[in-house]
Scaffold this active site. Sequence first.
Site, PDB file in Angstrom:
ATOM      1  N   GLY A 197     -82.731 -59.069  37.111  1.00  0.00           N
ATOM      2  CA  GLY A 197     -82.608 -58.863  38.489  1.00  0.00           C
ATOM      3  C   GLY A 197     -81.424 -59.254  38.964  1.00  0.00           C
ATOM      4  CG  HIS A 198     -78.048 -57.627  37.331  1.00  0.00           C
ATOM      5  ND1 HIS A 198     -77.615 -57.007  36.450  1.00  0.00           N
ATOM      6  CD2 HIS A 198     -78.892 -58.669  36.766  1.00  0.00           C
ATOM      7  CE1 HIS A 198     -77.891 -57.604  35.230  1.00  0.00           C
ATOM      8  NE2 HIS A 198     -78.520 -58.901  35.764  1.00  0.00           N
ATOM      9  CE  LYS A 206     -76.118 -61.481  34.986  1.00  0.00           C
ATOM     10  NZ  LYS A 206     -76.876 -62.997  35.404  1.00  0.00           N
ATOM     11  CG  ASP A 212     -81.163 -65.273  38.492  1.00  0.00           C
ATOM     12  OD1 ASP A 212     -81.249 -64.176  38.143  1.00  0.00           O
ATOM     13  OD2 ASP A 212     -82.122 -66.151  38.347  1.00  0.00           O
ATOM     14  CD  GLN A 269     -81.655 -61.323  30.544  1.00  0.00           C
ATOM     15  OE1 GLN A 269     -81.129 -60.627  29.563  1.00  0.00           O
ATOM     16  NE2 GLN A 269     -82.403 -60.610  31.448  1.00  0.00           N
TER      17      GLN A 269
END
Length: 425
Positions: free
Chosen positions: A39-40, A15, A12, A224
Site C-alpha cells: 500500500g503505497h 516509498k 511502509d 514491502q
Amino acid sequence: MNYCVVGLQWGDEGKGKVVDILAEHSDIVVRYGGGANAGHTVVVGDSRFALHLLPSGSVRPDTGCVIANGVVVDPDVLIQEIDTLAEKSISLDGRLLISENAHIVLDYHKQEDRLREESLAKNKLGTTIRGIGPCYADKVGRSYTVRMGDFRNLETLKSKLRTIVEYKNKIFKALYNAEPMDADEIFEKCKVYAGRLLPFTTDTTEFLHKSIAGGKSLLFEGAQGSLLDLDHGTFPFVTSSNSSSLGMSAGCGVPAKFVDKFIGVIKAYTTRVGAGPFPAEQDNETGQYIRDKGNEYGTTTGRPRRCGWFDAVAVLYSITIGGIDEVAMMHLDTLSGLEELKICRAYKIYGQETTFFPANEARLSQAGCVYETMPGWSEDLTEANNFEDLPVNAQNYVRRIEELIGKPITFVGVGPKRSQTIFRQ
Ligand code: GDP
Ligand code: IMO
Ligand code: MG
C-alpha cells in the site's frame, strides 16, 4: 540516471512518496515484486492515492508504468486502481505495461491465505490475506498457475482453471472442511479481466531493455521492506518475495548493473505490521504516541502498526545486503514532542554485543537493544524547507543516524506531501 527505491525496515517507510518525487525526472517507473499486499501512499495537493499494484509514478500523467514479471497481480485490485485514477482524469492508456509472465492472484489464493491464517490461530503470520503467499507458492510449484499471458487463450484457461480449482477444493475440504469453489465462476471473472487487462499486456523485459538502450531513465519501485525479504528477512515472518533490492533483477529482468543509485527509505523510527520479532518495539505510551502522531495504521489492511525506536542495527543490515547508496528518512516530523529519543545502536544476544543483525529468528528473538539516548525537540517541523531550519536536536538526530548507518541521508520527510521534503547535498 536509473534509480531503485526500496524500504529498509519492515515496510511502509514512505516509498510511495519518495518514488513519486523521483518520478518527476524519470521516464518509466517499474514495480517488480510483491502484489496487492503493498500500500503505497502518494499525496498530491489535496488528493491522496493509496496504490497497491500500480507504480507510484502512475499519478503523474506522462510517466510510463510497468508491472513486471515478479509482481503477483490481483486483477480486481488493479482494475479498480485504473478506474480510480480514470475518475480523477488520470489515464493509464498507452503508458501502462503489464508483463505477460506476471502471475495472477485469484480467489482461491485469497481463500487459502485466509483459511491457513485462521487455522494457525495464535501462530499466524499476520499476512495481509491478499493471497500473496499461496500465489508465489503456486509459481514455485509450477503446475497450477495462471499468468497474464494465459488470458490470451480463454478456452485453454477454462480447462486449466477446472484442473486447478479441483485440486484446490480437495485441499480446502481435507484441511479446513471448507466449501468448494466454482471454477466456472472464476473463469467468468477471468473473461472480464482479460478484456480489461490484455490491452496492457506485453513482454516487459524486452520493453525495459529497449528503453535502456534508448537512453530512458528508469525508476524501480520496491514493495514491502528489506526485513520482509523471503531469504534475507526475519523468516518466517516475512512476505513471499525478495523484497530487498536483491529481488529487483529477477523481478524485472534488468541486471542491477544498470541501476546508478540504490536509495533506501527509512522512517525516523520503526514500525511493523503483522507478527514477528521487533527488538526496538515500544508497546507502551511512546509507541502509542508515535502511532497517533504518525497515523500508523496500515494502508492496505487498516491494522494498527506496531511502533518502536529507530533500529540502526536492522537498517545497517538492509543497507549492507542491499548495496544501498543513500537513504531517504521520512516522518522526522512525527517525533516532535518527545522529550528524549532512543536509538538502538547494537543488540545484546546471550550477553554478547553485536551490530550485525541476526536474521535468524531463534537469535533475533533473544536480542535486546543497546540504546543511546538523544534529546528531543518540541517544535513542529512540517513547514521546514531547509535542513538548517530544523531544531538543532533534530539535525543532530539525523546526523547521528547517518553515522550509525554509514550512508548519507539525502531526503528528510517532514510531512506526507510532496512539498514536505527537505533535500540535502
Ligand atoms: P510505503 O508503503 O512505503 O509507500 O508507505 P505507506 O504509504 O504505507 O505509509 C507511509 C505513510 O506515511 C503514508 O500515510 C504517507 O502519506 C505518510 N508519510 C510519508 N512521508 C511522511 C513524512 O515525512 N511525514 C509524515 N507525517 N507522513 C509521511
Ligand atoms: P508496503 O509495500 C508492511 C507484511 C504483512 C505480514 C507479512 C506477510 O506497503 O511497504 P503477506 O500478505 O505479504 O503474506 O504478509 O508481510 N507486509 C507488509 N507490511 N508493508 C507492506 O507493504 C507489506 N506487505 C506485506 O503485514 O506481516
Ligand atoms: Mg505501505
